[in-house]
Structure formats: structure tokens, C-alpha cells
Scaffold this motif. Structure first.
Motif, PDB file in Angstrom:
ATOM      1  N   THR A 191      -5.924  11.309  -0.381  1.00  0.00           N
ATOM      2  CA  THR A 191      -7.116  12.038   0.082  1.00  0.00           C
ATOM      3  C   THR A 191      -7.647  13.003  -1.252  1.00  0.00           C
ATOM      4  O   THR A 191      -8.475  13.568  -1.236  1.00  0.00           O
ATOM      5  CB  THR A 191      -6.792  13.185   1.317  1.00  0.00           C
ATOM      6  N   ASP A 192      -6.581  13.292  -1.905  1.00  0.00           N
ATOM      7  CA  ASP A 192      -6.997  14.051  -3.152  1.00  0.00           C
ATOM      8  C   ASP A 192      -7.605  13.233  -4.278  1.00  0.00           C
ATOM      9  O   ASP A 192      -6.960  12.341  -5.133  1.00  0.00           O
ATOM     10  CB  ASP A 192      -5.712  14.863  -3.705  1.00  0.00           C
ATOM     11  N   ALA A 193      -8.819  13.158  -4.418  1.00  0.00           N
ATOM     12  CA  ALA A 193      -9.484  12.477  -5.641  1.00  0.00           C
ATOM     13  C   ALA A 193      -8.763  12.741  -6.894  1.00  0.00           C
ATOM     14  O   ALA A 193      -8.891  11.804  -7.868  1.00  0.00           O
ATOM     15  CB  ALA A 193     -10.908  12.850  -5.650  1.00  0.00           C
ATOM     16  N   ALA A 206       0.655  -1.168   0.013  1.00  0.00           N
ATOM     17  CA  ALA A 206       0.367  -0.049  -0.145  1.00  0.00           C
ATOM     18  C   ALA A 206       0.839   1.122  -0.069  1.00  0.00           C
ATOM     19  O   ALA A 206       1.962   1.371   0.771  1.00  0.00           O
ATOM     20  CB  ALA A 206      -0.933  -0.071   1.322  1.00  0.00           C
ATOM     21  N   VAL A 207       0.634   2.125  -0.825  1.00  0.00           N
ATOM     22  CA  VAL A 207       1.408   3.562  -1.047  1.00  0.00           C
ATOM     23  C   VAL A 207       0.478   4.343  -0.629  1.00  0.00           C
ATOM     24  O   VAL A 207      -0.421   4.940  -1.331  1.00  0.00           O
ATOM     25  CB  VAL A 207       1.968   3.501  -2.487  1.00  0.00           C
ATOM     26  N   ILE A 208       0.599   5.044   0.558  1.00  0.00           N
ATOM     27  CA  ILE A 208      -0.231   6.201   0.928  1.00  0.00           C
ATOM     28  C   ILE A 208       0.354   7.500   0.914  1.00  0.00           C
ATOM     29  O   ILE A 208       1.527   7.754   1.324  1.00  0.00           O
ATOM     30  CB  ILE A 208      -0.433   5.825   2.408  1.00  0.00           C
ATOM     31  N   GLY A 209      -0.183   8.301   0.022  1.00  0.00           N
ATOM     32  CA  GLY A 209       0.261   9.493  -0.428  1.00  0.00           C
ATOM     33  C   GLY A 209       0.756   9.324  -2.001  1.00  0.00           C
ATOM     34  O   GLY A 209       1.862   8.730  -2.209  1.00  0.00           O
ATOM     35  N   LEU A 210       0.211  10.210  -2.902  1.00  0.00           N
ATOM     36  CA  LEU A 210       0.420   9.897  -4.488  1.00  0.00           C
ATOM     37  C   LEU A 210       1.029  11.205  -4.864  1.00  0.00           C
ATOM     38  O   LEU A 210       0.719  11.595  -6.016  1.00  0.00           O
ATOM     39  CB  LEU A 210      -0.941   9.374  -5.274  1.00  0.00           C
ATOM     40  N   GLY A 211       1.821  12.084  -4.173  1.00  0.00           N
ATOM     41  CA  GLY A 211       2.500  12.914  -4.948  1.00  0.00           C
ATOM     42  C   GLY A 211       3.759  12.465  -5.715  1.00  0.00           C
ATOM     43  O   GLY A 211       3.804  11.399  -6.241  1.00  0.00           O
ATOM     44  N   ARG A 212       4.798  13.193  -5.954  1.00  0.00           N
ATOM     45  CA  ARG A 212       5.689  12.884  -6.775  1.00  0.00           C
ATOM     46  C   ARG A 212       6.711  11.873  -6.316  1.00  0.00           C
ATOM     47  O   ARG A 212       6.843  10.608  -7.059  1.00  0.00           O
ATOM     48  CB  ARG A 212       6.712  14.096  -7.124  1.00  0.00           C
ATOM     49  N   PHE A 213       6.932  11.629  -5.006  1.00  0.00           N
ATOM     50  CA  PHE A 213       7.735  10.408  -4.462  1.00  0.00           C
ATOM     51  C   PHE A 213       7.093   9.381  -4.437  1.00  0.00           C
ATOM     52  O   PHE A 213       7.197   8.168  -4.902  1.00  0.00           O
ATOM     53  CB  PHE A 213       8.403  10.742  -3.201  1.00  0.00           C
ATOM     54  N   GLY A 214       5.572   9.435  -3.961  1.00  0.00           N
ATOM     55  CA  GLY A 214       4.859   8.202  -3.946  1.00  0.00           C
ATOM     56  C   GLY A 214       4.463   7.585  -5.313  1.00  0.00           C
ATOM     57  O   GLY A 214       4.228   6.246  -5.456  1.00  0.00           O
ATOM     58  N   VAL A 231      -9.678   6.923  -2.900  1.00  0.00           N
ATOM     59  CA  VAL A 231      -9.515   8.116  -2.271  1.00  0.00           C
ATOM     60  C   VAL A 231     -10.043   7.909  -0.685  1.00  0.00           C
ATOM     61  O   VAL A 231     -11.002   7.051  -0.430  1.00  0.00           O
ATOM     62  CB  VAL A 231     -10.661   8.927  -2.662  1.00  0.00           C
ATOM     63  N   ALA A 232      -8.856   7.835   0.018  1.00  0.00           N
ATOM     64  CA  ALA A 232      -9.181   7.544   1.553  1.00  0.00           C
ATOM     65  C   ALA A 232      -8.442   8.438   2.352  1.00  0.00           C
ATOM     66  O   ALA A 232      -7.063   8.877   2.097  1.00  0.00           O
ATOM     67  CB  ALA A 232      -8.520   6.059   1.729  1.00  0.00           C
TER      68      ALA A 232
END
Length: 240
Positions: free
Chosen positions: A57-59, A30-38, A74-75
Motif C-alpha cells: 500500500t506504500d507507494a 505474489a509477495v504482499i508486503g514489501l517491508g524488510r522480510f517481504g 500499489v495495492a
């Protein structure tokens, strides 16, 4: 969420069968946080054949990466009940890739620990943040910006072609062989006893890397892989 849970249950049976068939271990993360690193991490894990659940959390971000990852949702993972509903406690690995919200990073990490996830990685934005995560019990803490800054500094200021440092002040370095190590077999060059480093690989122009042995003769212009204490490999690569 309901659609995701239905999909997860349906695919879980398929993954169990596939895992059993290939004799591999559990490759779910599970990867939590889909910014550049994630996102970069999640895509690389997918490329390596892992089953990746991407959460944010960002749809908008979740929608953007929904086609690339095995599952997305989205969670708000600062809520332990959300993690439970998503079945994250059944995963063997989780990565907290949240960087900007330190409080959320710590809450999510704590929730994963409480859920009993066996291996937890977390991104830290500062050494202090990293220390807090370690005190919480996070198994692996990474500071990508800091570590990349150190790596590039070594490449800019020295003769290194690549540099990787490990937690116990041990480094692996790719460099052009200094003259002191050329012309005679490595076993007679006293590189290890004199400079505290070990040459483990060698690449000649136009050839592939090969293992180095005591009989290997390094020639001028060869690229070598060297290991040892960080200060030792730094000093060795600075030799003219």
C-alpha cells in the motif's frame, strides 16, 4: 494499475511460452508486503529465477523496488476485488509478508484463500497470530524473528556451527565432530543406536562436503552434518 495490467497481460504470453520451452512448473509468486522480510524474500526468489509480483500500500516502497522485481503495484489487498484485478488468483503461490498490521494480515490471507490460491505462506509476528492464520487455513506460517532467535540461541550456547529445526521436532545440525564419533567407521561407532542421530555428511579441512556412509571414518577436526530428533542432536553436539 492500468499500466501494470497491460504489462502483466503482455508478459503473461511470453512467460507461458518460456515456461513451456524449459519444461518447468509455474514459478510465479505474489509477495504482499514489501517491508524488510517481504523484500528480502522477493529478491531471493528473483535470484532463483521466479517471476515475482510485489504488492504494497506504500507507494514509496513500491517505487523503491520496482526495478528489482518482475512486477510491482500499489495495492490494498484487503480488498478482494483488487486481488482479482491483479490476477493473483492465477498464481500458484502467494506470500503474505505483512507483519505490523495483524488485521490486514488476516484479511489478505482470507482473501487469498477465497480466491483459491493453491499455496499460501504468511508471516506471523507472534505464536497467537500464527495460530489464527493456521485456523484460517493458511498452508504455511512462519515466525522469522522467533525462529531466528531459537537458531542463534543454539549456536551461541553449544558447539553447533548451524542449526535448522523442522515442524516435527526434527533438526539438521552442522557441528565439529565430537571425539566419541571419531577414529572408527560410523557403522561401528553406534552413533545412531546410542545417541539417536545419523551422520549424513562430512567435511575435512580444505575439502568439500561428501556423503557419509557406514564405512566413513570421522577424524578429529572434521565438520559433520547430523540429523535426528532435536533433543538428540542437542545432546550429541554437547559431547566433548
Amino acid at each position: 494499475m492500468a499500466d501494470y495490467l497491460h504489462s502483466l497481460r503482455r508478459r503473461r504470453h511470453k512467460r507461458v511460452a518460456e515456461t513451456h520451452a524449459r519444461g518447468a512448473g509455474d514459478q510465479r509468486v505474489a509477495v504482499i508486503g514489501l517491508g524488510r522480510f517481504g523484500t528480502s524474500l522477493a529478491n531471493e526468489l528473483m535470484r532463483r529465477g521466479w517471476d515475482v509480483l510485489g504488492l504494497d500500500t506504500d507507494a514509496r516502497l513500491v517505487q523503491k523496488h520496482s526495478d528489482a522485481l518482475t512486477h510491482t503495484a500499489v495495492a490494498d489487498c484487503t480488498d478482494p476485488e483488487t486481488l482479482r484485478q491483479l490476477g493473483v488468483q492465477e498464481f500458484t503461490s502467494a506470500v503474505v509478508a505483512i507483519g505490523t498490521d495483524i488485521e490486514a494480515s488476516m484479511l489478505v490471507s482470507s482473501n487469498l484463500l477465497e480466491a483459491g490460491v493453491p499455496t499460501i505462506w504468511a508471516k506471523a509476528v507472534s505464536r497467537q497470530h500464527g495460530q489464527i492464520l493456521e485456523r484460517l487455513g493458511v498452508h504455511h506460517v512462519v515466525l522469522p524473528e522467533h525462529e531466528m532467535g531459537e537458531r542463534v540461541a543454539h549456536l551461541v550456547t553449544g558447539r553447533m556451527l548451524d542449526f535448522i529445526e523442522f515442524d516435527d521436532d526434527y533438526a539438521l545440525v552442522k557441528t565439529v565432530a565430537p571425539d566419541i564419533a571419531t577414529g572408527i567407521p560410523l557403522g561401528r561407532s553406534q552413533v545412531r543406536s546410542k545417541y539417536g542421530v545419523t551422520v549424513v555428511g562430512i567435511k575435512r579441512p580444505g575439502e568439500d562436503f561428501t556423503y557419509a556412509t557406514a564405512e566413513t571414518v570421522v577424524e578429529r577436526g572434521d565438520v559433520i552434518i547430523v540429523t535426528g530428533k532435536t533433543h538428540s542432536v542437542e545432546a550429541f553436539t554437547d559431547l566433548s
